[in-house]
Enzyme design. Structure first.
Site, PDB file in Angstrom:
ATOM      1  N   LYS A 211       7.737  -7.810 -13.219  1.00  0.00           N
ATOM      2  CA  LYS A 211       7.077  -6.626 -13.778  1.00  0.00           C
ATOM      3  C   LYS A 211       7.309  -6.493 -15.279  1.00  0.00           C
ATOM      4  CE  LYS A 211       5.961  -4.212  -9.651  1.00  0.00           C
ATOM      5  NZ  LYS A 211       6.245  -3.226  -8.643  1.00  0.00           N
ATOM      6  N   ARG A 247      10.572  -7.672  -2.542  1.00  0.00           N
ATOM      7  CA  ARG A 247       9.240  -8.270  -2.720  1.00  0.00           C
ATOM      8  C   ARG A 247       9.297  -9.193  -3.926  1.00  0.00           C
ATOM      9  NH1 ARG A 247       4.470  -7.024  -5.461  1.00  0.00           N
ATOM     10  NH2 ARG A 247       2.554  -7.326  -4.266  1.00  0.00           N
TER      11      ARG A 247
END
Ligand code: HH2
Length: 267
Positions: A211, A247
């Protein structure tokens, strides 16, 4: 000491920020899914609609055309748990019929009035994720008084709504939604708050892989594929906070880091 499960990410979106469309062709997505299975993924998360900041919505028809052939193909030679990343109940329903068992919803079953009842009738696991606003605008100056407390209150309220609709509590997974309407400081506060969230009686899923805020913490800004080290640092923080599922794009590396960490904690 058991490590968290690792959910490998398979993107079927042309504009997904980290894969840049490489897995748009189902053949390539299938090859990628098989690679993640070989690397030891516990779960595959299939997404046909990008949720990155600024992404455009995708029609139900397109989602189904992208997802169903892939689920069927994976099911032909693997029993791996399949999660489908969608906010549409009809897509979740078709995906479960094709062999998926987990509904990953970045809107915490809030996008469609039918979502809660559909999740209950499917009897699947559901990931309830926190998002502030919607993907198109969510990074426009998000504000909170106490981000960890507000996100936790929201998730517990959605969990209660799911239970009232008939979803079993042990099928509810909570996710603070790193990067979804959060500044870097908000993301860090949410990571620091994970032990509390993980003590509330529900499994917690954490998605930090590649991210943008990782690049904000380690200048100069690095491309998504070069954010593995930062992603692993957060995965380990999550494991130590009691997170149940991580994840990740880089499955083999994530499992190695989590296995070593679990071995250390077992001594
Ligand atoms: N992050 C993304 C997508 N889906 N689902 C959950 N439960 N938690 C997350 O943190 C999460 C998620 C990231 O968005 P996207 O732009 O689709 O990128 P990618 O799928 O490559 O991670």
């Amino acid at each position: 000491m058991r490590r968290p499960l690792v959910m490998g990410i398979v993107n079927l979106t042309p504009d997904s920020f980290s894969d840049g469309g490489r897995f748009l062709v189902p053949r390539r997505a299938l090859d990628h899914a098989r690679r993640l299975i070989a690397e030891g993924a516990d779960i595959l998360d299939l997404g046909a609609e990008s949720t990155r900041p600024g992404a455009a919505p995708v029609s139900q028809q397109t989602e189904l055309e992208r997802l169903l052939p892939l689920i069927e193909a994976i099911r032909q030679d693997s029993a791996i748990a399949i999660s489908v990343d969608t906010m549409k109940p009809a897509v979740a329903q078709a995906a479960m019929a094709a062999g998926a068992t987990i509904w990953n919803d970045v809107t915490a079953l809030g996008h469609d009035p039918l979502s809660l009842a559909t999740a209950a009738s499917l009897g699947c696991n559901v990931v309830l994720m926190h998002m502030r606003g919607e993907p198109r605008t969510m990074q426009d100056d998000p504000r909170y008084d106490d981000v960890a407390a507000e996100v936790e209150a929201y998730l517990l309220q959605r969990a209660l709504a799911a239970q009232q609709a008939g979803v079993a509590p042990d099928r509810i997974w909570l996710d603070p939604g790193l990067g979804f309407g959060k500044t870097t400081d908000h993301n860090l506060a949410l990571i620091a708050g994970l032990p509390r969230l993980a003590s509330r009686g529900y499994r917690v899923l954490l998605g930090a892989s590649r991210k943008r805020f990782i690049a904000a913490l380690y200048p100069p800004a690095v491309e998504p594929a070069d954010r593995l080290a930062g992603s692993l640092a957060i995965a380990l923080a999550g494991a130590r906070a009691g997170v149940a599922v991580v994840r990740a794009h880089d499955v083999a590396a994530t499992i190695q880091a989590l296995d070593v960490d679990a071995a250390i904690r077992q001594v």
